[in-house]
Design an enzyme around this catalytic site. Structure first.
Site, PDB file in Angstrom:
ATOM      1  N   SER A  78      31.548  35.863  42.334  1.00  0.00           N
ATOM      2  CA  SER A  78      32.410  37.047  42.404  1.00  0.00           C
ATOM      3  C   SER A  78      31.571  38.313  42.382  1.00  0.00           C
ATOM      4  O   SER A  78      30.472  38.340  41.807  1.00  0.00           O
ATOM      5  CB  SER A  78      33.378  37.056  41.217  1.00  0.00           C
ATOM      6  N   TYR A 112      35.281  36.288  32.536  1.00  0.00           N
ATOM      7  CA  TYR A 112      35.227  35.867  33.934  1.00  0.00           C
ATOM      8  C   TYR A 112      33.923  36.330  34.592  1.00  0.00           C
ATOM      9  O   TYR A 112      33.235  35.535  35.247  1.00  0.00           O
ATOM     10  CB  TYR A 112      36.426  36.431  34.687  1.00  0.00           C
TER      11      TYR A 112
END
Length: 321
Positions: A188, A201
């Protein structure tokens, strides 16, 4: 004498900086524009007969399964829900005339699931591994505000972190034996940009990014191509950006657009966003963070607050008390 030495040093320093900038710009243009856009894409079929995709029933994972099947790969679909796996497998078999296999495991379970996967793929030549399975916070928020925080910590470690090296541990030996293979790990933008209010995350994806780059350095000379995708916004169920919510926008493409774009980056960049608009977002974010890190951090937090407050208002998210 000192003045002359200083002038030489200054000239040399400017020369070094200019060379670094020129080569840096060229590498970026080659990896993000020239290679993926103007050069021939790699023939993925030379890697083997089968592709294995984790998190294969929705979003990016499902699209990778479809895109690879379209290129002639037989597909091993690995995910949690058997009924969804069977539905996707049937769709792929009928549309692309390839073989499929489904493996229903929950990546939030213990290490025994990897023995199951290893047993069920025995004898198959896995040429491509897509490590896509992952999970996200319910909504962006401060670390201590996360509901069921201690459980989520363990779940994110199991799903986002442990799954990647474990799947590589299963598949990589046969690739090394053949001296051919492609591993794509989904990370990401949060792993390489400020990630306040996405702490768990972002940190889990930072592991994926670092692991992928170092694994690629270790095995690149043995015919193994390891790529890590530091993705920006893609319209998936995980981030609730469906096509009906504007997911087909320029910066938030649907999975079909994103994956077809990302596959063109294979062989041209080890670490990449896989999608030019995301590359532009990343370089802008990194430039802002270099020039004004405190300002960039504050702006990022404010953006996350807006997203969080919207989720609270919609009833989708309730922070821990």
């Amino acid at each position: 004498m000192l003045s002359c030495c200083f002038e030489y040093f200054k000239t040399f320093s400017v020369f070094v900086v200019v060379i670094q900038v020129v080569f840096g710009v060229f590498r970026w243009l080659y990896g993000n524009v020239i290679g993926p856009t103007f050069l021939e894409p790699i023939n993925l079929r030379h890697y083997g007969d089968w592709a294995l995709v984790t998190g294969a029933t929705d979003g990016i994972g499902k699209q990778y399964a479809r895109s690879l099947a379209k290129r002639g790969f037989n597909i091993v679909l690995v995910s949690r829900t058997l009924s969804k796996l069977e539905s996707v497998a049937k769709e792929i078999s009928e549309n692309f005339n390839v073989q499929t296999q489904v493996i229903a495991v929950d990546f939030l379970s213990g290490p025994e699931i990897y023995d199951q996967i290893k047993q069920q793929i025995a004898g198959k030549e896995i040429g491509v591994l897509i490590n896509n399975v992952g999970m996200f916070h319910t909504a962006p928020d401060y670390f201590l505000n996360i509901p069921d925080r201690e459980k989520l910590i363990q779940d994110i470690i199991k799903c986002n972190i442990t799954s990647v090296p474990m799947m590589c541990s299963i598949i990589l030996p046969q690739m090394v034996q053949r001296k051919s293979g492609l591993i794509i790990n989904i990370s990401s933008l949060a792993s390489v940009a400020p990630g306040a209010c996405l702490t768990l995350y972002a940190a889990s994806k930072a592991y994926v990014t670092k692991f992928s780059n170092d694994l690629g350095a270790e095995y690149g000379d043995q015919g193994i191509n390891v790529q890590v995708l530091v993705t920006g916004g893609v319209a998936t169920k995980m981030n609730r950006l469906s096509d009906s919510m504007g997911g087909d926008s320029f910066t938030t493409p649907p999975p079909s657009v994103y994956v077809e774009s990302a596959l063109r980056y294979v062989g041209y960049a080890r670490q990449t966003t896989g999608y030019l608009p995301h590359s532009l977002l990343l370089i802008s974010s990194q430039l802002m963070n270099f020039i004004a890190p405190s300002f960039t951090e504050r702006m990022g937090k404010k953006l996350m607050h807006v997203v969080r407050d919207k989720e609270i208002k919609s009833g989708y998210y309730t922070p821990a008390k």
